[in-house]
Design a protein around this motif. Structure first.
Motif, mmCIF file in Angstrom:
data_model
loop_
_atom_site.group_PDB
_atom_site.id
_atom_site.type_symbol
_atom_site.label_atom_id
_atom_site.label_comp_id
_atom_site.label_asym_id
_atom_site.label_seq_id
_atom_site.Cartn_x
_atom_site.Cartn_y
_atom_site.Cartn_z
ATOM 1 N N GLY A 20 0.816 -1.216 0.000
ATOM 2 C CA GLY A 20 0.000 0.000 0.000
ATOM 3 C C GLY A 20 0.845 1.259 0.000
ATOM 4 N N ARG B 167 0.937 3.844 -3.150
ATOM 5 C CA ARG B 167 0.556 5.255 -3.013
ATOM 6 C C ARG B 167 1.693 6.180 -3.454
ATOM 7 N NH1 ARG B 167 -2.290 2.937 1.154
ATOM 8 N NH2 ARG B 167 -0.610 3.174 2.665
ATOM 9 N N HIS C 57 1.989 5.868 -7.320
ATOM 10 C CA HIS C 57 0.853 6.501 -7.973
ATOM 11 C C HIS C 57 0.985 8.022 -7.943
ATOM 12 C CE1 HIS C 57 -3.293 8.054 -8.350
ATOM 13 N NE2 HIS C 57 -3.385 7.115 -9.258
ATOM 14 N N GLY C 58 1.383 8.562 -6.799
ATOM 15 C CA GLY C 58 1.576 10.009 -6.700
ATOM 16 C C GLY C 58 2.621 10.510 -7.677
ATOM 17 N N ASP D 11 -7.681 1.300 -7.462
ATOM 18 C CA ASP D 11 -8.467 2.479 -7.070
ATOM 19 C C ASP D 11 -8.949 2.341 -5.629
ATOM 20 O OD1 ASP D 11 -8.129 3.718 -9.509
ATOM 21 O OD2 ASP D 11 -10.043 3.021 -10.321
ATOM 22 N N LEU E 202 -6.079 2.959 -3.232
ATOM 23 C CA LEU E 202 -5.690 4.358 -3.190
ATOM 24 C C LEU E 202 -6.802 5.262 -2.679
ATOM 25 C CD1 LEU E 202 -3.793 4.586 -6.577
ATOM 26 C CD2 LEU E 202 -2.788 4.568 -4.293
ATOM 27 N N THR F 48 -9.400 6.133 -4.419
ATOM 28 C CA THR F 48 -9.826 7.035 -5.491
ATOM 29 C C THR F 48 -11.065 6.469 -6.166
ATOM 30 O OG1 THR F 48 -8.347 5.929 -7.054
ATOM 31 C CG2 THR F 48 -7.528 7.914 -5.978
#
Length: 169
Positions: free
Chosen positions: A19, A23, A26-27, A160, A163, A165
């Protein structure tokens, strides 16, 4: 964070580790990809079109684990951006093969370099260059080994959810 401001280590917690890494990556990708159509999904789709050989849009969707309806809109937007085009599949004229344009291939080359630099920034704090390559190799092996465990689960939805989102439709 601990009371002293140091990160709390979740030693042995595989899910926590994935995780945190997801994250952070992804950022970095959101920044690197900017306004690229459909962001990470669009980039992965273009990469698969350029480097893979999926015979049809449906096969491409299945390979990437993207719902075929979502894939239609994604491909429409990549076509509109001039990055890919739909062509008749010479092996089966009932199918449309997704093919990168010259502009799409050039855009992918630039993005791949930026994505690799983002990967190195995320992994570089903990791993040297050789370890990063070994990690990438092992991660790909594991991902390919579990790819079809839950074939009815869209991998993009899982990401998703991790995250936090909203899922694209």
């Amino acid at each position: 964070m601990s009371d002293e401001g140091k990160p709390v280590e979740a030693e042995g917690d595989f899910g926590w580790s994935l995780g945190v890494l997801l994250r952070a990556f992804h950022g970095s990708l959101v920044t690197v990809l900017g306004d690229f159509p459909h962001g990470v999904r669009g980039y992965q789709t273009l990469s698969t079109v350029v480097h893979g050989d999926q015979p049809s849009q449906l096969a491409l969707a299945a390979h990437l684990g993207i719902d075929r309806t979502v894939m239609t809109y994604l491909i429409d937007d990549l076509v509109q951006a001039g990055l890919v085009e739909r062509r008749l599949n010479p092996a089966d004229r009932r199918q449309r093969k997704i093919v990168a344009t010259d502009e799409g291939a050039a855009a992918l080359r630039k993005l791949e370099q930026r994505v690799r630099e983002a990967e190195d920034r995320v992994l570089g704090a903990a791993l040297d260059a050789g370890e990063r390559e070994a990690f990438r190799t092992l991660l790909r092996r594991v991902a390919c080994g579990v790819r079809d465990v839950e074939s009815d689960t869209d991998p993009c939805t899982v990401v998703d959810e991790m995250l936090g989102t909203p899922t694209e439709t």
